[in-house]
Design a protein around this motif. Structure first.
Motif, PDB file in Angstrom:
ATOM      1  N   CYS A   1       0.739  -1.134   0.102  1.00 20.23           N
ATOM      2  CA  CYS A   1      -0.067  -0.052   0.165  1.00 20.23           C
ATOM      3  C   CYS A   1       0.931   1.274  -0.009  1.00 20.23           C
ATOM      4  N   PRO A   2       0.241   2.470  -0.336  1.00 18.83           N
ATOM      5  CA  PRO A   2       1.284   3.546  -0.371  1.00 18.83           C
ATOM      6  C   PRO A   2       1.755   3.853   1.127  1.00 18.83           C
ATOM      7  N   GLU A   3       2.947   4.222   1.199  1.00 18.83           N
ATOM      8  CA  GLU A   3       3.620   4.392   2.494  1.00 18.83           C
ATOM      9  C   GLU A   3       3.092   5.350   3.296  1.00 18.83           C
ATOM     10  N   ASP A   4       2.556   6.698   2.689  1.00 13.28           N
ATOM     11  CA  ASP A   4       2.190   7.685   3.272  1.00 13.28           C
ATOM     12  C   ASP A   4       0.520   7.906   3.277  1.00 13.28           C
ATOM     13  N   LEU A   5       0.216   6.769   3.323  1.00 12.67           N
ATOM     14  CA  LEU A   5      -1.455   6.519   3.296  1.00 12.67           C
ATOM     15  C   LEU A   5      -1.901   7.044   4.568  1.00 12.67           C
ATOM     16  N   ALA A   6      -2.689   8.008   4.824  1.00 15.13           N
ATOM     17  CA  ALA A   6      -3.112   8.653   5.897  1.00 15.13           C
ATOM     18  C   ALA A   6      -4.622   7.769   6.405  1.00 15.13           C
ATOM     19  N   SER A   7      -4.888   7.627   7.785  1.00 20.79           N
ATOM     20  CA  SER A   7      -6.079   7.043   8.163  1.00 20.79           C
ATOM     21  C   SER A   7      -7.217   8.088   8.320  1.00 20.79           C
ATOM     22  N   LYS A   8      -7.251   9.179   7.464  1.00 21.67           N
ATOM     23  CA  LYS A   8      -8.475   9.915   7.630  1.00 21.67           C
ATOM     24  C   LYS A   8      -9.435   9.163   7.100  1.00 21.67           C
ATOM     25  N   SER A   9     -10.881   9.468   7.588  1.00 25.47           N
ATOM     26  CA  SER A   9     -11.829   8.783   7.231  1.00 25.47           C
ATOM     27  C   SER A   9     -12.213   9.453   5.627  1.00 25.47           C
ATOM     28  N   GLY A  10     -12.864   8.631   4.782  1.00 23.12           N
ATOM     29  CA  GLY A  10     -13.014   9.001   3.585  1.00 23.12           C
ATOM     30  C   GLY A  10     -11.853   8.796   2.431  1.00 23.12           C
ATOM     31  N   THR A  11     -10.836   8.632   3.116  1.00 17.72           N
ATOM     32  CA  THR A  11      -9.484   8.663   2.274  1.00 17.72           C
ATOM     33  C   THR A  11      -9.770   7.204   1.401  1.00 17.72           C
ATOM     34  N   THR A  12      -9.518   7.340   0.041  1.00 13.71           N
ATOM     35  CA  THR A  12      -9.353   5.850  -0.735  1.00 13.71           C
ATOM     36  C   THR A  12      -7.854   5.697  -1.645  1.00 13.71           C
ATOM     37  N   THR A  13      -7.566   4.613  -1.743  1.00 11.01           N
ATOM     38  CA  THR A  13      -6.354   4.159  -2.317  1.00 11.01           C
ATOM     39  C   THR A  13      -6.504   2.865  -2.809  1.00 11.01           C
ATOM     40  N   THR A  14      -5.499   2.585  -3.691  1.00  9.88           N
ATOM     41  CA  THR A  14      -5.425   1.193  -4.481  1.00  9.88           C
ATOM     42  C   THR A  14      -4.286   0.637  -3.686  1.00  9.88           C
TER      43      THR A  14
ATOM     44  N   LEU B   1       0.744 -14.102  -8.329  1.00 13.75           N
ATOM     45  CA  LEU B   1      -0.733 -13.651  -8.833  1.00 13.75           C
ATOM     46  C   LEU B   1      -1.103 -12.251  -8.243  1.00 13.75           C
ATOM     47  N   GLN B   2      -1.180 -11.160  -8.995  1.00 14.11           N
ATOM     48  CA  GLN B   2      -1.347  -9.998  -8.385  1.00 14.11           C
ATOM     49  C   GLN B   2      -2.777  -9.416  -8.478  1.00 14.11           C
ATOM     50  N   VAL B   3      -3.407  -9.045  -7.449  1.00 13.73           N
ATOM     51  CA  VAL B   3      -4.805  -8.612  -7.382  1.00 13.73           C
ATOM     52  C   VAL B   3      -4.683  -6.979  -6.733  1.00 13.73           C
ATOM     53  N   GLU B   4      -5.287  -6.317  -7.583  1.00 12.97           N
ATOM     54  CA  GLU B   4      -5.505  -4.966  -6.972  1.00 12.97           C
ATOM     55  C   GLU B   4      -6.936  -4.811  -6.021  1.00 12.97           C
ATOM     56  N   TRP B   5      -6.532  -4.254  -5.011  1.00 15.19           N
ATOM     57  CA  TRP B   5      -7.848  -3.696  -3.878  1.00 15.19           C
ATOM     58  C   TRP B   5      -8.183  -2.387  -4.011  1.00 15.19           C
ATOM     59  N   ASP B   6      -9.593  -2.007  -4.111  1.00 15.92           N
ATOM     60  CA  ASP B   6      -9.724  -0.613  -3.887  1.00 15.92           C
ATOM     61  C   ASP B   6     -10.292  -0.331  -2.404  1.00 15.92           C
ATOM     62  N   VAL B   7      -9.660   0.354  -1.780  1.00 18.61           N
ATOM     63  CA  VAL B   7      -9.469   0.452  -0.172  1.00 18.61           C
ATOM     64  C   VAL B   7     -10.214   1.819  -0.034  1.00 18.61           C
ATOM     65  N   ARG B   8     -11.079   1.741   1.093  1.00 13.84           N
ATOM     66  CA  ARG B   8     -11.652   3.020   1.487  1.00 13.84           C
ATOM     67  C   ARG B   8     -11.606   2.984   3.062  1.00 13.84           C
ATOM     68  N   ILE B   9     -10.925   4.164   3.671  1.00 13.63           N
ATOM     69  CA  ILE B   9     -10.909   4.219   4.839  1.00 13.63           C
ATOM     70  C   ILE B   9     -12.177   4.798   5.631  1.00 13.63           C
ATOM     71  N   GLY B  10     -12.554   4.193   6.659  1.00 15.61           N
ATOM     72  CA  GLY B  10     -13.660   4.595   7.442  1.00 15.61           C
ATOM     73  C   GLY B  10     -13.403   5.569   8.719  1.00 15.61           C
TER      74      GLY B  10
END
Length: 211
Positions: free
Chosen positions: A93-106, A114-123
């Motif tokens: 995951c991105p190293e600088d990912l914030a734990s702020k609610s509403g943040t989205t990332t891949t 075998l690679q799988v991408e995940w759509d992540v949303r912080i709550g």
């Protein structure tokens, strides 16, 4: 006139062949023959695999681990749940990912390469804890494993299954999520023969399914 004669002779030959004219066996002999499945008997036999080792074999992140490292740990667990098999698992995951609610990332995970991408949303943070953060993570595709499918079938048909026949499921393979894959299996119950009518196997984010 000749064409009509040829047509009649061919029709007669086909009729005789259909009646078993060349076999020389009586109806009683055929009645005693073992019936064959009406469908296709698949080539790959799946026997019961050993129990999946406890997931606690992977240590939890250290107390001072970053939010990104904690999220990667959770995604490795989710990837293992999807595969239902042992294998090399990584997560990024991105190293600088914030734990702020509403943040989205891949984020990305791999199982046996075998690679799988995940759509992540912080709550939001739950009311009962100020140090915990909720999140949702949806994989863009699924993973099927031979051992994972075997564990599903022997678990679902516990006590009645003798073995399963499938159409060459690899050790691990990417597959569409929540829809029919190209892989199918036929559960053979104790004392019975293969039905010849296999059912499709599907990949979900919580493991394989059979229907």
């Amino acid at each position: 006139m000749k064409s009509k004669i040829v047509s009649v002779l061919i029709a007669g030959a086909v009729c005789l062949a259909a009646a078993g004219c060349g076999g020389g066996k009586s109806g009683a002999d055929r009645a005693g023959a073992e019936p064959k499945p009406a469908g296709t008997v698949l080539p790959q036999r799946l026997d019961e695999p050993p129990a999946l080792p406890d997931e606690k074999t992977e240590p939890s992140p250290a107390a001072d681990a970053s939010f990104s490292e904690n999220l990667e740990y959770e995604l490795r667990r989710k990837t293992r749940d999807m595969a239902r098999a042992e294998g090399s698992i990584t997560a990024e995951c991105p190293e600088d990912l914030a734990s702020k609610s509403g943040t989205t990332t891949t984020c990305k995970t791999t199982f046996e390469g075998l690679q799988v991408e995940w759509d992540v949303r912080i709550g939001d943070k739950p009311a009962w804890s100020r140090s915990m953060v909720t999140f949702t993570a949806a994989p863009r595709q699924g993973i099927l494993t031979r051992d994972g499918v075997a564990r599903l079938l022997y678990g679902n048909f516990r006590g009645s299954i003798d073995y399963a026949l499938c159409n060459d499921i690899p050790k691990a393979v990417l597959a569409p999520l929540n829809s029919q894959s190209k892989y199918r299996c036929d559960v053979v119950r104790k004392g019975e023969k293969p039905s010849g009518f296999p059912q499709p196997v599907r990949a979900t984010d919580s493991g394989p399914r059979y229907y």
